[in-house]
Design a protein around this motif. Structure first.
Motif, PDB file in Angstrom:
ATOM      1  N   ALA A 171     -67.046   5.300  49.120  1.00  0.00           N
ATOM      2  CA  ALA A 171     -68.077   6.180  50.169  1.00  0.00           C
ATOM      3  C   ALA A 171     -69.430   4.690  49.764  1.00  0.00           C
ATOM      4  CB  ALA A 171     -68.843   7.270  49.594  1.00  0.00           C
ATOM      5  N   GLU A 172     -69.201   4.667  48.360  1.00  0.00           N
ATOM      6  CA  GLU A 172     -70.333   3.348  47.644  1.00  0.00           C
ATOM      7  C   GLU A 172     -70.076   2.194  48.685  1.00  0.00           C
ATOM      8  OE1 GLU A 172     -69.283   4.751  43.774  1.00  0.00           O
ATOM      9  OE2 GLU A 172     -68.807   2.302  43.676  1.00  0.00           O
ATOM     10  N   ASP A 173     -68.418   2.154  49.381  1.00  0.00           N
ATOM     11  CA  ASP A 173     -68.367   0.543  49.129  1.00  0.00           C
ATOM     12  C   ASP A 173     -68.778   0.610  51.451  1.00  0.00           C
ATOM     13  OD1 ASP A 173     -65.047   0.994  47.859  1.00  0.00           O
ATOM     14  OD2 ASP A 173     -67.127  -0.173  47.428  1.00  0.00           O
ATOM     15  N   GLU A 174     -69.679   1.031  51.693  1.00  0.00           N
ATOM     16  CA  GLU A 174     -70.011   1.488  53.668  1.00  0.00           C
ATOM     17  C   GLU A 174     -71.020   0.185  53.180  1.00  0.00           C
ATOM     18  OE1 GLU A 174     -69.947   4.714  56.027  1.00  0.00           O
ATOM     19  OE2 GLU A 174     -71.571   4.567  55.919  1.00  0.00           O
ATOM     20  N   ALA A 175     -71.270  -1.054  53.883  1.00  0.00           N
ATOM     21  CA  ALA A 175     -71.994  -1.684  53.610  1.00  0.00           C
ATOM     22  C   ALA A 175     -71.566  -3.190  54.304  1.00  0.00           C
ATOM     23  CB  ALA A 175     -72.103  -2.863  52.514  1.00  0.00           C
ATOM     24  N   ASP A 176     -72.238  -4.260  54.808  1.00  0.00           N
ATOM     25  CA  ASP A 176     -71.959  -5.312  55.613  1.00  0.00           C
ATOM     26  C   ASP A 176     -71.610  -6.278  54.544  1.00  0.00           C
ATOM     27  OD1 ASP A 176     -75.202  -5.232  57.247  1.00  0.00           O
ATOM     28  OD2 ASP A 176     -73.959  -4.324  57.927  1.00  0.00           O
ATOM     29  N   TYR A 177     -70.246  -6.417  55.224  1.00  0.00           N
ATOM     30  CA  TYR A 177     -69.734  -8.312  54.443  1.00  0.00           C
ATOM     31  C   TYR A 177     -69.871  -9.364  54.994  1.00  0.00           C
ATOM     32  CZ  TYR A 177     -68.428  -4.016  51.412  1.00  0.00           C
ATOM     33  OH  TYR A 177     -67.957  -3.276  50.709  1.00  0.00           O
ATOM     34  N   TYR A 178     -69.969 -10.418  54.201  1.00  0.00           N
ATOM     35  CA  TYR A 178     -70.224 -11.814  54.917  1.00  0.00           C
ATOM     36  C   TYR A 178     -69.206 -12.965  54.026  1.00  0.00           C
ATOM     37  CZ  TYR A 178     -74.767  -9.786  56.743  1.00  0.00           C
ATOM     38  OH  TYR A 178     -74.921  -8.909  57.767  1.00  0.00           O
ATOM     39  N   CYS A 179     -68.572 -13.340  54.179  1.00  0.00           N
ATOM     40  CA  CYS A 179     -68.022 -14.648  54.441  1.00  0.00           C
ATOM     41  C   CYS A 179     -69.114 -15.677  54.497  1.00  0.00           C
ATOM     42  CB  CYS A 179     -66.137 -15.248  54.841  1.00  0.00           C
ATOM     43  SG  CYS A 179     -66.286 -15.900  56.568  1.00  0.00           S
ATOM     44  N   GLN A 180     -68.081 -16.684  53.863  1.00  0.00           N
ATOM     45  CA  GLN A 180     -69.889 -18.163  53.573  1.00  0.00           C
ATOM     46  C   GLN A 180     -68.145 -19.209  53.088  1.00  0.00           C
ATOM     47  OE1 GLN A 180     -71.502 -19.075  49.805  1.00  0.00           O
ATOM     48  NE2 GLN A 180     -71.196 -21.482  50.897  1.00  0.00           N
ATOM     49  N   SER A 181     -68.550 -20.262  53.358  1.00  0.00           N
ATOM     50  CA  SER A 181     -67.784 -21.733  53.149  1.00  0.00           C
ATOM     51  C   SER A 181     -68.661 -22.752  53.512  1.00  0.00           C
ATOM     52  CB  SER A 181     -66.691 -21.805  54.297  1.00  0.00           C
ATOM     53  OG  SER A 181     -66.108 -22.786  53.285  1.00  0.00           O
ATOM     54  N   TYR A 182     -68.145 -24.179  53.395  1.00  0.00           N
ATOM     55  CA  TYR A 182     -69.087 -25.701  54.169  1.00  0.00           C
ATOM     56  C   TYR A 182     -68.231 -25.662  55.174  1.00  0.00           C
ATOM     57  CZ  TYR A 182     -70.750 -29.965  53.127  1.00  0.00           C
ATOM     58  OH  TYR A 182     -71.447 -30.653  53.264  1.00  0.00           O
ATOM     59  N   ASP A 183     -68.929 -26.073  55.878  1.00  0.00           N
ATOM     60  CA  ASP A 183     -68.992 -27.119  57.678  1.00  0.00           C
ATOM     61  C   ASP A 183     -68.617 -28.237  57.679  1.00  0.00           C
ATOM     62  OD1 ASP A 183     -68.333 -28.098  59.898  1.00  0.00           O
ATOM     63  OD2 ASP A 183     -67.827 -25.712  60.623  1.00  0.00           O
ATOM     64  N   SER A 184     -67.813 -29.392  57.203  1.00  0.00           N
ATOM     65  CA  SER A 184     -68.234 -30.902  57.143  1.00  0.00           C
ATOM     66  C   SER A 184     -69.009 -31.783  58.849  1.00  0.00           C
ATOM     67  CB  SER A 184     -66.694 -31.698  56.519  1.00  0.00           C
ATOM     68  OG  SER A 184     -66.139 -31.521  57.942  1.00  0.00           O
TER      69      SER A 184
END
Lengths: 122, 112
Positions: B82-95
């Motif tokens: 239940a505690e995993d309920e959240a927003d998740y974001y990925c992040q990287s670099y764009d050239s």
């Protein structure tokens, strides 16, 4: 344990300049990039820009013309200025530490400030 | 519109496994840049969950894992709680356009 504490004006009028400062407590200041990231209400994250202790900067191309990130190494602080704000700049602004083991393009954000909600309204 | 594409929402029952995808292009993930993942609980700042495609920082439970292949990456959560309920974001670099750090649009995880 590294902590980031941020402050600045929370209510602005259109065309004014947003100004925020982030202080770094604990840990080294010189081995990292120091970044600003924002999140409009109910929306996702947007990277604004970053600075190294040496003063080298990098900015989001979409905001580059309005953004300046500066650093005061003696105080372990870095700051954000965003000019000519509009309602579209209303967001929670986070300061964050960028780190990594390889080239800077591969780095990530491992410590975040609590965020400051900045509202732009006439 | 985000440079990295994530599904707006995913859901799962407690104990189940869910995955969140992050699709990019040849100028970011496909160019070899690492993907990192963040968890944002309601009303709080994002927290680093996975760095360098698959590395868990100290303190992150082993239920969280990351992978990357081609122009995409995935975050997997097993034994959903239940505690995993959240927003998740990925992040990287764009050239593109001189280079920029980029985020995915975020995925809302609902634990049923």
């Amino acid at each position: 344990q590294v902590q980031l504490q941020q402050w600045g004006a929370r209510l602005l009028k259109p065309s004014e300049t947003l100004s925020l400062t982030c202080a770094v407590y604990g840990g080294s200041f010189n081995d990292y990039f120091w970044s600003w990231i924002r999140q409009p209400p109910g929306k996702g994250l947007e990277w604004i820009g970053e600075i190294h202790h040496s003063g080298s900067t990098s900015y989001n191309p979409s905001l580059k013309s309005r953004v300046t990130v500066s650093v005061d190494t003696s105080k372990h602080q870095f700051s954000l200025k965003l000019t000519s704000v509009t309602a579209a700049d209303t967001a929670v602004y986070y300061c964050a530490r960028g780190t990594g083991l390889v080239a800077a393009r591969f780095w990530y954000f491992d410590v975040w400030g609590p965020g400051t909600l900045v509202t732009v309204s006439s | 519109q985000s440079v990295l594409t994530q599904p707006p929402s995913v859901s799962g029952a407690p104990g189940q496994r869910v995955t969140i995808s992050c699709t990019g292009s040849s100028s970011n993930i496909g160019a070899g840049y690492d993907v990192h993942w963040y968890q944002q609980l309601p009303g709080t700042a994002p927290k680093l969950l996975i760095s360098g495609n698959s590395n868990r920082p100290s303190g992150v439970p082993g239920r969280f894992s990351g992978s990357k292949s081609g122009t995409s990456a995935s975050l997997a959560i097993t034994g959903l709680q239940a505690e995993d309920e959240a927003d998740y974001y990925c992040q990287s670099y764009d050239s593109g356009l001189g280079g920029s750090r980029v985020f995915g649009g975020g995925t809302k995880l609902t634990v049923l």
